[in-house]
Design a protein around this motif. Structure first.
Motif, PDB file in Angstrom:
ATOM      1  N   SER A 198       0.721  -1.779  -0.077  1.00  0.00           N
ATOM      2  CA  SER A 198       0.194   0.138  -0.480  1.00  0.00           C
ATOM      3  C   SER A 198       0.476   1.015   0.188  1.00  0.00           C
ATOM      4  O   SER A 198       0.563   1.923  -0.922  1.00  0.00           O
ATOM      5  N   SER A 199       1.808   1.611   1.123  1.00  0.00           N
ATOM      6  CA  SER A 199       2.704   2.259   0.510  1.00  0.00           C
ATOM      7  C   SER A 199       3.562   3.142  -0.721  1.00  0.00           C
ATOM      8  O   SER A 199       3.463   3.698  -0.964  1.00  0.00           O
ATOM      9  N   GLY A 200       4.304   1.587  -1.080  1.00  0.00           N
ATOM     10  CA  GLY A 200       5.190   1.257  -2.262  1.00  0.00           C
ATOM     11  C   GLY A 200       3.897   2.019  -3.024  1.00  0.00           C
ATOM     12  O   GLY A 200       4.456   3.429  -3.833  1.00  0.00           O
ATOM     13  N   ARG A 219       9.081  -6.786  -6.017  1.00  0.00           N
ATOM     14  CA  ARG A 219       9.722  -8.359  -5.386  1.00  0.00           C
ATOM     15  C   ARG A 219       8.148  -8.922  -5.156  1.00  0.00           C
ATOM     16  O   ARG A 219       7.754 -10.368  -6.266  1.00  0.00           O
ATOM     17  N   THR A 220       7.127  -8.280  -4.878  1.00  0.00           N
ATOM     18  CA  THR A 220       6.002  -9.589  -5.358  1.00  0.00           C
ATOM     19  C   THR A 220       4.717  -8.239  -5.981  1.00  0.00           C
ATOM     20  O   THR A 220       4.638  -7.887  -5.292  1.00  0.00           O
ATOM     21  N   PRO A 221       4.734  -8.570  -7.228  1.00  0.00           N
ATOM     22  CA  PRO A 221       3.469  -8.158  -7.648  1.00  0.00           C
ATOM     23  C   PRO A 221       1.934  -8.156  -7.192  1.00  0.00           C
ATOM     24  O   PRO A 221       1.793  -9.096  -6.233  1.00  0.00           O
ATOM     25  N   THR A 337      -5.156 -13.206  -0.531  1.00  0.00           N
ATOM     26  CA  THR A 337      -4.574 -13.714   0.325  1.00  0.00           C
ATOM     27  C   THR A 337      -2.895 -12.248   0.835  1.00  0.00           C
ATOM     28  O   THR A 337      -2.204 -12.993   2.046  1.00  0.00           O
ATOM     29  N   LYS A 338      -2.747 -11.516   0.845  1.00  0.00           N
ATOM     30  CA  LYS A 338      -2.442  -9.997   1.114  1.00  0.00           C
ATOM     31  C   LYS A 338      -2.526  -9.303   0.795  1.00  0.00           C
ATOM     32  O   LYS A 338      -4.587  -9.154   0.472  1.00  0.00           O
ATOM     33  N   ARG A 339      -3.068  -8.454   2.212  1.00  0.00           N
ATOM     34  CA  ARG A 339      -3.487  -7.582   1.975  1.00  0.00           C
ATOM     35  C   ARG A 339      -4.443  -6.506   1.009  1.00  0.00           C
ATOM     36  O   ARG A 339      -2.846  -6.275   0.270  1.00  0.00           O
TER      37      ARG A 339
END
Ligand code: NA7
Length: 556
Positions: A198-200, A219-221, A337-339
């Motif tokens: 979210s921050s990036g 690192r992870t899209p 599965t990620k925020r």
């Protein structure tokens, strides 16, 4: 905003050393806890490491930062008057406005007189003989309190990854969670942003518009769906305010803590054309609509999950002109599965001439050099590096303090450095009497409207303290059985979804060397169910807690 000099005159002085309650942190949870305990007549002191109130919104002040819960819901409702008097400018409040809101609350309820700023709690040790906490501060002073309450938030311990050579870098570098108070100028600079959570995603939008060149190290899209932010229509705001009681009722009756977020509909009730329409409508609606408001089985059925994921991937392919860049931006993990990240115009940024994307899965960072970042593919010359690499979340800030309960056991030892996080209702843990964690691990926490969750927890803690006080109870402690049952319940709820299937900060999976918690650290039953459970525990005279009285004297 109140200036530092007026704070020094007004904020809590260091003459008193004994309190009924000590609260750590002057973010929204610490502020509301203070207000509630004062109403109860308890002497309360808040210690805050920053120079002012605001917590998250004080420390995170990077350009582009907004809340990703809608502002009309991300508002305190304990005071109808407060809700009526405060007016948000937009659907998602920007950081500066959230900080103004925190200051407005501090002024309105005259909170600063009981807050000491620029003070960190270094340790808190439970004195079993006296049923009190001994709290040690970074200036060498100690205070005692019957109750030790953490309002430290789940996302306050910034994670700067240990990248070889960072100390040699000659340019500027920052972490989004510890952003300087002075303006950071991106103009004319070659800037790197590492991290696309979210921050990036928010700061990337701000840097791209100003910098000479931006390189994003991903690192992870992520699955990024539109927020659809906009100025709030005053008529709409008036309508909500006029129907305040109904609005609050809707918040309470939802699982997210905000009206209208979730749906009961299965994806298999619809035809492929209808699904497309539902996904498209949610994409246009923004906020939580895509993740929560489309179908109820995205997180439990692989086929359903893939349909949602494919929709987002198809959007990326449509928006991003360069197919290679589009491919790098496409997430492959299970949707949700990620925020979930919400932002406007994110994928469009990669059509700009001054923006490049580096896929760290293909070409990892080898080291930071005096002049830039070297990956396995070559060196990127830079003037500035922005780490948007997140937080040692949920337990990180608690572990930074040396918290010791019965028999001198530290919280870190009890929770096995994060591998075995166990709480009762997210609010207390066995072995740590008279300690409360506001929105602690295994509460709805970051998977609900956070401000709603704070109110829910603080109100319940306040009632519990009132009860303890009333009954002349010296100490309470979560029973071991109750916490095992609660932790297992949280785990069962999580395992019924896909949420345990991807490494994420929810369970510590983002921090190098930190063991991932084997027990899921967030309660997934939703705030409505959580309220029912909290109420039931209270009605049964705080079932699941041991209460000890050594005398019949009630606390004044
Ligand atoms: P997040 O969501 O934890 O995002 C951090 C990002 O940084 C994420 O893309 C990470 O990739 C990436 N990351 C972390 N460590 C590294 C290293 N060592 N190298 C490269 N990339 C890295 O934090 P945010 O601050 O964006 O958001 C936190 C919450 O704040 C958010 O969910 C809202 O609740 C508000 P990864 O995905 O781990 O591969």
């Amino acid at each position: 905003m109140t200036s530092n000099s007026s704070q020094n005159q007004k904020n809590g002085t260091d003459q008193i050393t004994e309190f009924n309650a000590v609260v750590v942190g002057a973010g929204f949870s610490g502020m509301y806890m203070l207000h509630s305990l004062r109403e109860l007549g308890l002497t309360t002191r808040v210690f805050e490491g920053g120079s002012d109130v605001g917590g998250t919104w004080y420390w995170n002040r990077y350009p582009g930062l907004k809340c990703d819960t809608e502002s009309l819901s991300y508002s305190f409702t304990f005071s109808k008057e407060l809700y009526q008097k405060w007016t948000w400018s937009s659907r998602f409040a920007p950081q500066q406005e959230l900080l103004r809101y925190a200051n407005y609350i501090a002024d309105k309820f005259d909170l600063r007189k009981d807050i000491q700023f620029n003070k960190r709690v270094m340790s808190a040790h439970f004195d079993e003989a006296n049923h009190k906490w001994q709290i040690h501060l970074d200036d060498g002073r100690s205070v005692t309190a019957k109750y030790f309450i953490t309002g430290t938030g789940p996302l306050s311990s910034a994670n700067v990854p240990k990248v070889k050579g960072l100390e040699s870098f000659k340019g500027e570098w920052y972490h989004t969670g510890r952003w300087p108070h002075e303006k950071v100028d991106f103009k004319g600079k070659r800037v790197a942003v590492i991290g696309t959570g979210s921050s990036g995603v928010q700061i990337i939008g701000a840097v791209a518009k100003e910098a000479d060149h931006l390189t994003v190290f991903q690192r992870t899209p992520q699955y990024i769906t539109p927020a659809q932010d906009r100025r709030l229509d005053p008529d709409y705001v008036r309508e909500i305010k006029d129907n305040f009681d109904d609005f609050v009722r809707q918040m309470r009756n939802s699982s997210f803590g905000a009206p209208g977020a979730a749906t009961d509909r299965s994806i298999f009730e619809d035809t492929p054309e209808e699904r497309q329409r539902v996904f498209e409508a949610a994409w246009q609606k923004g906020a939580q609509a895509f993740a929560l408001g489309t179908y109820n089985d995205l997180n439990t059925n692989e086929e359903a999950n893939k349909m949602a994921a494919d929709f987002v991937r198809s959007k990326i392919a449509q928006i991003v002109h360069d197919p290679k860049t589009a491919a790098k931006l496409m997430p492959t993990y299970l949707f949700g599965t990620k925020r979930p990240v919400k932002a406007d115009g994110y994928y469009e940024i990669y059509n700009r001439e001054n923006v490049d994307l580096v896929d760290l899965r293909e070409t990892p960072i080898e080291q930071i050099t005096p002049t830039g970042i070297r990956t396995s593919d070559g060196e990127y010359e830079l003037d500035m590096i922005v780490f948007a690499t997140g937080f040692d979340a949920i337990t990180g800030t608690l572990f930074k303090m040396d918290i010791r309960g019965k028999d001198g056991i530290t919280l870190r030892e009890k929770w096995k450095n994060g591998a075995q996080v166990k709480t009762y209702l997210g609010v207390a843990t066995n072995g740590f009497p008279n300690m409360f964690t506001i929105t602690g691990p295994q509460s709805p926490s970051v998977l609900a409207n956070y401000l709603f969750g704070i109110q829910q927890h603080v109100d319940w803690i306040t009632e519990f303290i009132h009860y303890l006080n009333d009954k002349g109870i010296d100490s309470f402690e979560a029973e071991s059985d109750a916490e095992v049952k609660w932790s297992n319940h949280c785990q069962e709820l999580a395992e019924a979804t896909f949420l345990t299937k991807t490494k994420s900060w929810w369970s510590g999976g983002n921090i190098e060397g930190k063991p991932s918690s084997s027990l899921f650290t967030i309660y997934l039953g939703g705030v409505k169910k959580f309220a029912e459970i909290l109420n039931e525990v209270a009605e049964k005279e705080y079932e699941g807690f041991v209460k000890i009285s050594t005398s019949q004297t009630t606390m004044s």
